[in-house]
Design an enzyme around this catalytic site. Structure first.
Site, PDB file in Angstrom:
ATOM      1  N   SER A  49     -10.163   7.685  -8.414  1.00 53.69           N
ATOM      2  CA  SER A  49      -8.941   7.278  -7.653  1.00 53.69           C
ATOM      3  C   SER A  49      -9.078   6.284  -6.438  1.00 53.69           C
ATOM      4  O   SER A  49      -8.266   6.251  -5.463  1.00 53.69           O
ATOM      5  CB  SER A  49      -7.830   8.550  -7.605  1.00 53.69           C
ATOM      6  N   THR A 152      -5.637   9.427  -3.739  1.00 52.91           N
ATOM      7  CA  THR A 152      -6.182   8.839  -2.669  1.00 52.91           C
ATOM      8  C   THR A 152      -6.774   9.790  -1.620  1.00 52.91           C
ATOM      9  O   THR A 152      -6.673  10.932  -1.657  1.00 52.91           O
ATOM     10  CB  THR A 152      -4.766   8.449  -1.670  1.00 52.91           C
ATOM     11  N   THR A 170      -7.811   3.940  -1.361  1.00 50.79           N
ATOM     12  CA  THR A 170      -7.272   4.386  -2.823  1.00 50.79           C
ATOM     13  C   THR A 170      -7.499   3.131  -3.671  1.00 50.79           C
ATOM     14  O   THR A 170      -7.495   1.949  -3.239  1.00 50.79           O
ATOM     15  CB  THR A 170      -6.017   4.797  -2.501  1.00 50.79           C
ATOM     16  N   ARG A 180       0.355  -4.569  -7.526  1.00 54.25           N
ATOM     17  CA  ARG A 180       1.074  -3.477  -6.724  1.00 54.25           C
ATOM     18  C   ARG A 180       0.250  -2.948  -5.663  1.00 54.25           C
ATOM     19  O   ARG A 180      -0.996  -2.770  -5.531  1.00 54.25           O
ATOM     20  CB  ARG A 180       1.658  -2.467  -7.865  1.00 54.25           C
ATOM     21  N   VAL A 181       1.051  -2.702  -4.302  1.00 55.41           N
ATOM     22  CA  VAL A 181       0.285  -2.091  -3.351  1.00 55.41           C
ATOM     23  C   VAL A 181       1.140  -1.000  -2.867  1.00 55.41           C
ATOM     24  O   VAL A 181       2.307  -0.894  -3.147  1.00 55.41           O
ATOM     25  CB  VAL A 181       0.364  -3.230  -2.058  1.00 55.41           C
ATOM     26  N   GLY A 182       0.685   0.467  -2.690  1.00 54.61           N
ATOM     27  CA  GLY A 182       1.212   1.419  -2.197  1.00 54.61           C
ATOM     28  C   GLY A 182       1.099   1.530  -0.817  1.00 54.61           C
ATOM     29  O   GLY A 182       1.113   0.684   0.063  1.00 54.61           O
ATOM     30  N   ASP A 183       1.315   2.730  -0.590  1.00 54.77           N
ATOM     31  CA  ASP A 183       1.520   3.337   0.856  1.00 54.77           C
ATOM     32  C   ASP A 183       0.159   3.365   1.746  1.00 54.77           C
ATOM     33  O   ASP A 183       0.180   3.222   3.058  1.00 54.77           O
ATOM     34  CB  ASP A 183       2.236   4.584   1.126  1.00 54.77           C
ATOM     35  N   THR A 203      -0.910  11.354   0.750  1.00 55.75           N
ATOM     36  CA  THR A 203      -1.325  11.078  -0.660  1.00 55.75           C
ATOM     37  C   THR A 203      -0.233  11.326  -1.781  1.00 55.75           C
ATOM     38  O   THR A 203       0.587  11.889  -1.266  1.00 55.75           O
ATOM     39  CB  THR A 203      -2.387  11.916  -1.035  1.00 55.75           C
ATOM     40  N   GLY A 204      -0.429  10.637  -2.808  1.00 54.25           N
ATOM     41  CA  GLY A 204       0.746  10.954  -4.037  1.00 54.25           C
ATOM     42  C   GLY A 204       1.570   9.643  -4.247  1.00 54.25           C
ATOM     43  O   GLY A 204       0.812   8.531  -4.027  1.00 54.25           O
ATOM     44  N   GLY A 206       2.986   6.475  -3.848  1.00 55.78           N
ATOM     45  CA  GLY A 206       3.191   5.662  -2.597  1.00 55.78           C
ATOM     46  C   GLY A 206       4.610   5.047  -2.429  1.00 55.78           C
ATOM     47  O   GLY A 206       5.121   4.920  -1.195  1.00 55.78           O
TER      48      GLY A 206
HETATM   49  C1  SD4 Z   1      -0.706   4.939  -3.649  1.00 55.51           C
HETATM   50  N1  SD4 Z   1      -0.646   7.031  -2.475  1.00 55.51           N
HETATM   51  O1  SD4 Z   1      -1.034   3.822  -4.184  1.00 55.51           O
HETATM   52  C2  SD4 Z   1      -1.414   6.020  -3.505  1.00 55.51           C
HETATM   53  C3  SD4 Z   1      -1.863   6.943  -4.636  1.00 55.51           C
HETATM   54  C4  SD4 Z   1      -2.543   8.120  -4.372  1.00 55.51           C
HETATM   55  O2  SD4 Z   1      -2.899  10.033  -3.908  1.00 55.51           O
HETATM   56  O3  SD4 Z   1      -3.795   7.988  -5.020  1.00 55.51           O
HETATM   57  N2  SD4 Z   1      -2.254   9.084  -3.854  1.00 55.51           N
HETATM   58  O4  SD4 Z   1       0.496   5.000  -4.063  1.00 55.51           O
END
Ligand code: SD4
Length: 299
Positions: A49, A152, A170, A180-183, A203-204, A206
């Protein structure tokens, strides 16, 4: 007084913290610790991940997001980066060598190459097989999020000089849409550091963290006098208040304040974090709001 501490998300934080602690225990900087610590996870093909070995998007591309922030409020990030193993090191270069905070896509790659990073294939055989199997079985599925397709690494540290820094890196959600881009590369969402008050990372899912500027919120709550634990719990409650589908996903937060006190809280059972101090080296089951784990859906 010496009070160095480093926290990072998930089980892969154990090895990452070991590296960070080697730096912190000899009075190195929290910035070096959080960079080199998470690089361990980025470089490990078994960590599916983060970085090399990460699960690809639904078109088979491994794209990574990362950011870093130091005790002076400097920060840098990269998003939608391809073919570079250590995105966090590129993020640090963005912070130190450019007037910008975030470079994305081709621009981030071009910058990395100019900085001397080398391109490599990020898709391992294992990740390719899992992607192919997902394609065979669920090509039309809407994106799902579970314990098995995101993890992440976020890392926050206080060094023996009393300075806080953080990093977050991540490969994002497995089977995400291309682009796609997350947090994780977004300052204030996946990571925030204010050397006067504290540091936090997330984490989690995003999308859920971005909507409530999770890491910024936690540091702001510490600024207002909340403990790191209270701040993390309030942030998780805020997610519940503000979002309609809290049972469908996981979010976890970590926080450290200027005194070296720390906190951690997650939406659901199952989140673990790693902690290292002079007295402790441990993988901890995090306190959580909901007992139910996210069910693994095949993929
Ligand atoms: C995201 N927060 O790209 C990251 C995902 C992740 O543990 O791996 N969170 O949204």
């Amino acid at each position: 007084m010496k009070k160095a501490i480093v926290l990072s998300t998930w089980k892969h934080g154990v090895n990452a913290n070991k590296k960070a602690w080697e730096i912190l225990k000899v009075n190195g900087s929290s910035l070096d610790a959080v960079e080199q610590g998470v690089m361990v996870a980025e470089s490990d093909p078994e960590v599916t991940s983060v970085g090399y070995g990460g699960m690809p998007d639904r078109e088979g591309n491994v794209t990574t997001d990362a950011c870093i922030m130091d005790h002076e409020g400097n920060c840098g990030g990269v998003a939608f980066l391809k073919n570079i193993k250590n995105a966090v090191a590129v993020a640090r270069k963005v912070m130190e060598e450019t007037p910008h905070h975030l470079l994305v896509g081709d621009g981030a790659l071009q910058f990395a190459l100019k900085q001397g990073f080398t391109e490599q294939n990020m898709l391992t055989e294992n990740a390719k097989k899992r992607w192919e199997s997902w394609m065979d079985n669920h090509p039309q599925d809407a994106m799902f999020i579970d314990q098995h397709n995101h993890d992440t690494i976020g890392m926050i540290a206080l060094d023996n000089h009393g300075n806080l820094s953080g990093s977050c890196t991540t490969s994002g959600l497995a089977w995400k849409y291309y682009g796609r881009v997350g947090d994780s590369p977004i300052i204030g969402a996946g990571l925030f550091v204010d050397n006067k008050y504290g540091a936090a990372c997330a984490t989690g899912k995003g999308e859920s963290v971005m909507k409530m500027s999770g890491s910024f919120l936690i540091v702001e709550l510490m600024r207002q006098g909340k403990s790191p634990q209270e701040a993390c719990e309030i942030a998780v409650h805020r997610i519940i208040e503000g979002q309609r589908d809290p049972h469908e996903f996981q979010v976890g937060f970590l926080a450290i304040n200027k005194k070296g006190e720390y906190g951690a809280y997650s939406l659901r059972k199952g989140f673990q974090y790693s902690i290292n101090t002079a007295e402790r080296e441990e993988l901890v089951d995090c306190d959580f709001m909901f007992e139910t784990k996210v069910e693994k859906k095949s993929g």
